[in-house]
Design a protein around this motif. Structure first.
Motif, mmCIF file in Angstrom:
data_model
loop_
_atom_site.group_PDB
_atom_site.id
_atom_site.type_symbol
_atom_site.label_atom_id
_atom_site.label_comp_id
_atom_site.label_asym_id
_atom_site.label_seq_id
_atom_site.Cartn_x
_atom_site.Cartn_y
_atom_site.Cartn_z
ATOM 1 N N ASN A 1 9.908 36.588 -14.562
ATOM 2 C CA ASN A 1 11.045 35.687 -14.394
ATOM 3 C C ASN A 1 10.582 34.257 -14.152
ATOM 4 O OD1 ASN A 1 10.055 35.826 -11.832
ATOM 5 N ND2 ASN A 1 11.937 36.552 -10.880
ATOM 6 N N GLU B 1 15.153 43.607 -10.822
ATOM 7 C CA GLU B 1 14.662 42.855 -11.972
ATOM 8 C C GLU B 1 13.155 42.967 -12.099
ATOM 9 O OE1 GLU B 1 16.420 39.484 -10.458
ATOM 10 O OE2 GLU B 1 18.378 39.916 -11.309
ATOM 11 N N GLN C 1 20.163 35.168 -13.657
ATOM 12 C CA GLN C 1 18.867 34.550 -13.874
ATOM 13 C C GLN C 1 18.044 35.372 -14.848
ATOM 14 O OE1 GLN C 1 15.856 34.782 -10.858
ATOM 15 N NE2 GLN C 1 17.289 35.761 -9.462
ATOM 16 N N ILE D 1 14.485 20.267 -13.038
ATOM 17 C CA ILE D 1 13.191 20.848 -13.389
ATOM 18 C C ILE D 1 12.687 20.334 -14.726
ATOM 19 C CG2 ILE D 1 12.073 23.033 -13.970
ATOM 20 C CD1 ILE D 1 14.254 24.207 -11.982
ATOM 21 N N TRP D 2 13.616 20.080 -15.651
ATOM 22 C CA TRP D 2 13.225 19.706 -17.005
ATOM 23 C C TRP D 2 13.056 18.194 -17.171
ATOM 24 C CZ3 TRP D 2 17.579 21.680 -15.097
ATOM 25 C CH2 TRP D 2 18.706 20.888 -15.138
ATOM 26 N N GLN E 1 18.175 22.326 -6.885
ATOM 27 C CA GLN E 1 17.163 21.785 -5.988
ATOM 28 C C GLN E 1 16.434 20.607 -6.615
ATOM 29 O OE1 GLN E 1 16.613 26.302 -5.520
ATOM 30 N NE2 GLN E 1 14.702 25.287 -5.029
ATOM 31 N N VAL F 1 12.261 28.871 -13.889
ATOM 32 C CA VAL F 1 12.107 28.890 -12.439
ATOM 33 C C VAL F 1 13.136 29.873 -11.902
ATOM 34 C CG1 VAL F 1 12.111 27.508 -10.349
ATOM 35 C CG2 VAL F 1 11.419 26.492 -12.507
ATOM 36 N N PRO F 2 12.692 30.918 -11.229
ATOM 37 C CA PRO F 2 13.610 31.979 -10.813
ATOM 38 C C PRO F 2 14.819 31.431 -10.078
ATOM 39 C CG PRO F 2 11.358 32.570 -10.272
ATOM 40 C CD PRO F 2 11.316 31.176 -10.807
ATOM 41 N N GLY F 3 15.970 31.852 -10.543
ATOM 42 C CA GLY F 3 17.193 31.492 -9.854
ATOM 43 C C GLY F 3 17.642 30.063 -10.035
ATOM 44 N N GLN F 4 16.890 29.261 -10.769
ATOM 45 C CA GLN F 4 17.300 27.873 -10.921
ATOM 46 C C GLN F 4 17.573 27.487 -12.355
ATOM 47 O OE1 GLN F 4 15.159 24.898 -8.617
ATOM 48 N NE2 GLN F 4 14.106 26.600 -7.689
ATOM 49 N N ALA F 5 16.573 27.501 -13.187
ATOM 50 C CA ALA F 5 16.804 27.023 -14.544
ATOM 51 C C ALA F 5 15.780 27.586 -15.513
ATOM 52 C CB ALA F 5 16.750 25.498 -14.565
ATOM 53 N N GLN G 1 18.353 28.172 -4.436
ATOM 54 C CA GLN G 1 17.808 29.516 -4.512
ATOM 55 C C GLN G 1 16.944 29.779 -3.290
ATOM 56 O OE1 GLN G 1 18.570 31.654 -6.723
ATOM 57 N NE2 GLN G 1 17.028 33.248 -6.559
ATOM 58 N N THR H 1 15.310 37.647 -16.206
ATOM 59 C CA THR H 1 14.508 38.681 -15.558
ATOM 60 C C THR H 1 13.362 39.128 -16.446
ATOM 61 O OG1 THR H 1 15.859 40.476 -16.404
ATOM 62 C CG2 THR H 1 16.523 39.513 -14.324
#
Lengths: 514, 614
Positions: B246, A88, B42, A360-361, A357, B269-273, A461, B44
């Motif tokens: 990303n 990526e 996710q 976030i928002w 985790q 946020v990479p891999g999260q949201a 993650q 990219t």
């Protein structure tokens, strides 16, 4: 010693080179990054295949590609290591650096809890060898050994997140649950404390009644909807901590220590009031620091005030007590953020999270709400990891302590007339820790890379997810980056364990005898 | 010790009693304004037009941030977005199309959108422009061109003539094609904020003032028509690389986030949201349909199916496109707070027989199905006759979605216009009449005509870990065993590599349709077709495909050509369709108007219609 470390580090380089060469080629041969494109119906399919071939250098055989990769990695000695890009287009190093803190957050708490709880239960179990409690713990440990984490995770999510969130809407504990909980608690404490039949019955009924009253009060006050500790609870908890820590550390017979810690409980409770505005200010991190510095100063000076002889242990006891009380003041502050957190649009009355985790928002961005959010996301994965990993510590510490208790020096200590507490805590427990330390070091290294399934089921993650992703998307650079990192960590952990062993046990010397 | 315990119990009781009794009652929850979707991938990159960045998820996120001239609805049909602009054919010969942006539309930084913003589409799709401006050779396998674009080599590249021209008011762009190409509607240009591209190329790191934006736009226009190598190269560098991020947060260059869609990217946020929030300019001056009360859209990365289902149950996520398996459907439909929407994907399963050596394969195919001899044809016919399509659909697909039917056309999905007529006339009735056991008996008779022993067949399928495919292989093996075939089908996890291999006589897998083009999947049977994996060559089919490819045909004529292709292919016993893949989408019961689209962007195509009920 120095030569020994150098020799081990040299071996590290050779092992890393060999294993990375093998793994690179094996992975390169076993995967086909173009497979998906071959199936595409895009009009410019050939162009796409061409582009990817160009990008991944698929025109070269894997061993050659390995050395191109290695050249980048060796740049580490020139100060600019190049681990390549992921599929990526993200630098591999960046991806790994981003994942490490997450994995550590996930693993650190779980490992710490597992170690503390596992050792505590293991030692209690050993001290009550062949009692009902010991058999119960053995059964419990083997039960946990046999549980797969993904299954534990599903159960935890169902009961502790989904059902518990549903329950929180009214937060009323029904009488059957109160009775059930109280019976379990009664059995637990009766089994631990044990004694004559009359005593057991007495303890059981005492715990049963107290627990029932406690839970009824929680239910009636809707405490779970509006959690709060408040100064009274902190004082009560503080006194409990003071007595407990003093007992384990120097023994209750040391009246000076007891006075010091009880004073700390009082001081901690008083500090609750000035702590509130400080913790709620716009610089909460500074506030936390100030709180702990203040508590430390007071605890050290308090100890010096009461202690005439044996100052060291008393200062230590006092400091430990005040740190614990400080933690409870922080927990209380976090509980105050509960309502705004739960009522926010993003959380929507579902505080216990099953995935991710953090939210976030989250629109509510105050420090304590954020901390609470982290905590609510950490609960389930930590619990799951703790459950499956602390069984090992129970068994191991039990076995080791029993072994140590049969040593001659324990008999000598007893013969000297030392109290049982001193024999256990000073002589037996310390020697039990030696073999445990090496296990812990290995465990921490292993667990950093080993949380693949946990991270997946909880959608975290970390390193495990990266590893998984690298394999699934044929991402050779990423895969090699993760493997290199984990193998370095594993080899270093072994080295650290060997060195620690020699530090803890003076009979063992590394690199000697040649 | 005992004393301590009892003391502690007393302490706990006291603690409970010491708590203040609260008399507050829980507040009523207001109507939500956040929609959370599950994604297994996710983000990219922000620019899905760059090679390697064209992942479904990148496209979905980009789709929410930009409105163009049209989009696919869930029929699926191309819909013109009149709020943004319009397009019309202005000349038949030469074939010219004019694209006009409505007056007053603005980017999220306030800069007006004009025809100049449509010119970038030409730069990233036209190989000849790249050559003339000296910004790289898109066909060079070694070095990527300045604009490392996916579009090179596509319909537009092949058919456009000269440069697109701007109208006097600069609101319209006219594109000329060498003939009346089919699919001109989806080949046309889309808007890109060229002023930010110029700013980025000049090294700016934050949003600029209005005058500077207009100047930058004028600069791009001038550079475009004068083939300014320096500026275009710098812009290409930015376009190909700077958007490939990303991670988006407060420190991200705001110039990268300018769009004209209903939502703006806030964080990734990479891999999260990935979090998108309402674009205020869109609320006051929409360039596409107006949104419906949803203020925040979040894509959450969840890789594990059970975890996603439980998160849906815990109301942490609102939309989840599940695995199309019977277990998954059962799990999702048991969630009391969610509803399961069926729907279909633009994917269909089919069985292929190898007829000859595939293009570009050196090893010659000499198996039982090779060639046009009567024997090969009879054996192929027998194989397809005995192929247990009904059993597969009944046993494996109906439990997922009971509305799925057996697919009987190679080029049209069930329910598409013309499907019923096609099925009546394409000759598939040969493989559907009678019962399965009758067909197996007929097949056995055909096989015995040519061979006294069973015919050995190598069947390719993948991957063995896919339970549904494995079950399919079992059913197939049993049915064909009764019809005189010994099918060897162990499954192959590297199956995509063997699709054109002469080592296999038959294969079953699925094709994906990524857009609706006039040619459709007819390319699969064209002698020179890039996806003709079976070595099938037929002049009648080639002629029909050529017609479909070259000129725009009225719907009726298009279907007539489809019929020619299907009739011939079915008569030659080359392939049979099996079923269209079912989709499974579970949605929060309170969230309305989620209508999965078989084509990308599947779930988000109508995000403006999403609405929470009270």
């Amino acid at each position: 010693m120095f030569a020994y470390i150098l020799r081990r580090l040299g071996a590290l380089v050779v092992i890393l080179f060999g294993s990375s060469f093998l793994l690179y080629n094996l992975s390169a041969i076993s995967t086909d990054p173009l497979g998906e494109l071959r199936l595409s119906d895009a009009p410019n399919k050939d162009q796409l295949i061409l582009n990817l071939t160009r990008e991944l250098r698929l025109d070269l055989p894997p061993p050659l590609r390995y050395f191109i990769w290695l050249r980048g990695v060796l740049g580490i000695f020139a100060g600019r290591a190049d681990f390549g890009l992921t599929r990526e287009q993200e630098p591999v190093l960046e991806a790994i650096m981003g994942a490490i803190p997450t994995t550590i957050r996930l693993v650190a708490v779980a490992t710490l809890v597992a170690i503390v709880l596992g050792i505590a239960l293991g030692i209690t179990s050993a001290l009550r060898q062949y009692s009902r409690f010991d058999y119960g713990m053995t059964f419990f440990a083997f039960l946990l050994f046999s549980l797969p984490i993904f299954w534990v995770a599903v159960l935890l999510k169902q009961y502790l997140a989904i059902d518990f969130n549903d329950f929180l809407v009214s937060a009323k504990i029904s009488p059957p649950w109160i009775i059930g909980f109280s019976i379990v608690a009664g059995f637990f404490w009766a089994a631990i404390i044990s004694g004559s039949r009359r005593q057991v019955v007495l303890i059981f009924s005492g715990v049963f009644v107290a627990n029932s009253i406690f839970l009824s009060a929680i239910s009636a006050t809707e405490w779970l909807s509006y959690p709060r500790l408040g100064p009274i609870a902190i004082l009560v908890i503080g006194v409990g901590i003071a007595v407990g820590v003093t007992y384990l550390s120097v023994g209750l017979s040391d009246r000076n220590a007891l006075k010091t810690t009880l004073l700390m409980a009082l001081v901690g409770t008083i500090s609750y009031f000035p702590a509130q505005p400080i913790l709620s200010s716009d610089r909460p991190r500074l506030g936390i620091l100030l709180l702990f510095i203040a508590l430390l100063i007071v605890s050290v000076s308090g100890a010096l005030l009461f202690a005439r002889v044996d100052r060291g242990p008393i200062i230590r006891t006092s400091v430990i007590t005040s740190v614990f009380i400080g933690i409870f003041i922080l927990i209380d502050r976090m509980m105050q953020a509960w309502r705004p957190y739960v009522e926010s649009d993003d959380v929507n009355y579902r505080p216990v999270a099953t995935i991710g985790q953090s939210t976030i928002w989250l629109s509510e961005v105050s420090f304590w709400v954020r901390v609470l959010d982290f905590a609510m996301h950490l609960i389930l994965p930590t619990l799951a990891l703790t459950l499956i990993s602390f069984a090992g510590y129970i068994r191991f510490s039990r076995g080791t302590l029993l072994d140590v208790l049969n040593q001659d020096y324990i008999r000598t200590a007893r013969a000297k007339g030392l109290t049982e507490r001193t024999v256990i805590m000073r002589h037996a427990f310390r020697n039990t820790m030696i073999p445990l330390t090496t296990i812990m070091v290995g465990d921490i290294a292993g667990i950093v890379g080993g949380a693949i399934i946990t991270e997946r089921v909880f959608a975290w993650q970390g390193m495990g997810t990266l590893f998984n992703k690298a394999i699934n998307s044929f991402d050779l650079n990423l895969l090699m980056g993760v493997i290199l990192f984990l193998s370095t960590l594993a080899i270093l952990a072994n080295l650290v364990a060997d060195l620690l062993y020699s530090v803890l046990d003076p009979r063992i010397r590394v690199g000697a005898g040649k | 010790m005992k004393l301590t315990r009892i003391a502690k119990v007393a302490i706990a009781t006291a603690a409970a009693a010491g708590l203040a009794v609260s008399t507050l009652s829980p507040a009523n929850s207001a109507t939500r304004s956040t929609v959370v979707l599950v994604t297994s991938n996710q983000l990219t990159g922000l620019n899905p037009s760059v090679t390697n960045m064209n992942l479904t998820f990148n496209s979905e996120v980009a789709y929410m941030q930009g409105f163009g001239f049209n989009y696919y609805d869930n029929s699926p049909k191309l819909v013109e977005n009149k709020l943004f602009g319009s397009y019309k054919i202005v000349s038949q010969k030469p074939f010219k199309v004019q694209y006009t942006v409505n007056k007053g539309k603005v980017w999220s930084d306030g800069t007006p959108i004009t025809g100049v913003d449509l010119l970038l589409s030409h730069v990233i799709c036209s190989s000849s422009y790249s050559f003339t401006a000296k910004i790289g050779d898109p066909t060079d396998p070694e070095v990527a061109p300045a604009f490392n674009a996916l579009c090179y080599g596509g319909i537009y590249d092949a058919a456009h003539v000269g440069l697109p021209t701007l109208s006097a008011d600069k609101m319209s762009v006219t594109v000329e094609y060498d003939s009346k190409i089919p699919d001109w509607e989806i080949a046309g240009p889309g808007p890109s904020p060229v002023h930010t591209l110029v700013h980025l190329a000049e090294g700016k790191t934050k949003l600029q003032k209005a005058a500077a934006n207009l100047a930058a736009k004028a600069k791009f226009e001038k550079a475009f028509y004068s083939y300014n190598t320096k500026l275009m190269k710098a812009a290409g560098e930015v376009w190909s690389n700077s958007y490939n991020i990303n991670k988006v947060d407060n420190t991200t260059n705001k110039l990268l986030l300018v769009g004209n869609g209903a939502y703006k990217l806030k964080t990734a946020v990479p891999g999260q949201a990935v979090t998108l929030v309402l674009n205020k300019r869109h609320v006051s001056n929409p360039s596409g349909p107006k949104t419906n009360g949803v203020k925040t859209v979040v894509f959450r990365v969840v890789g594990d199916g059970t975890a996603a289902a439980q998160a849906l149950r815990n109301q942490e996520v609102d939309i989840y496109q599940g695995q199309p398996t019977a277990d998954s459907v059962k799990l999702l439909s048991e969630i009391p707070t969610a509803k399961v929407i069926g729907g279909a994907q633009a994917v269909y399963e089919h069985i292929d027989l190898r007829v000859g050596t595939a293009n570009g394969v050196s090893e010659e195919y000499t198996g039982p199905f090779a060639g046009d001899s009567q024997k090969a044809k009879d054996l192929r016919t027998a194989f397809l006759l005995a192929f247990p399509r009904d059993e597969i659909v009944e046993k494996l697909i109906k439990p997922i979605n009971k509305n799925v039917v057996r697919m009987d056309s190679l080029l049209l999905f069930p329910g598409e216009p013309g499907y019923d007529d096609m099925v009546k006339n394409n000759g598939i009735s040969k493989y559907t009449k009678g019962t399965q056991s009758q067909r197996e008996a007929d097949a056995l008779a055909l096989v015995r005509k040519h061979s006294s022993s069973n015919v050995k067949i190598e069947l390719l399928w993948g991957t063995p870990s896919n339970a549904r495919r494995a079950a399919q292989a079992q059913i197939i093996k049993a049915a064909l065993g009764r019809a005189g075939f010994d099918v060897n089908a162990p499954g192959n996890s590297a199956w995509p590599n063997f699709l054109d291999s002469s080592a296999y006589d038959a294969e079953f897998f699925a094709w994906v349709k990524s857009a609706i083009t006039q040619e459709g999947n007819a390319d699969l049977f064209n002698s020179e077709g890039g996806n003709n994996l079976l070595g099938y060559r037929n002049k009648t089919v080639d002629a029909a495909v050529e017609k479909l490819r070259k000129t725009l045909l009225p719907e009726k004529d298009k279907l007539a050509q489809y019929l020619i292709v299907e009739k011939q292919v079915l008569a030659d016993a080359v392939t049979l369709p099996i079923f269209q893949h079912p989709g499974v989408t579970a949605v929060n019961k309170k969230l309305q108007n989620v209508k999965p689209n078989p084509l990308s962007p599947q779930l988000v195509w109508n995000y403006w219609e999403w609405k929470y009920s009270k």
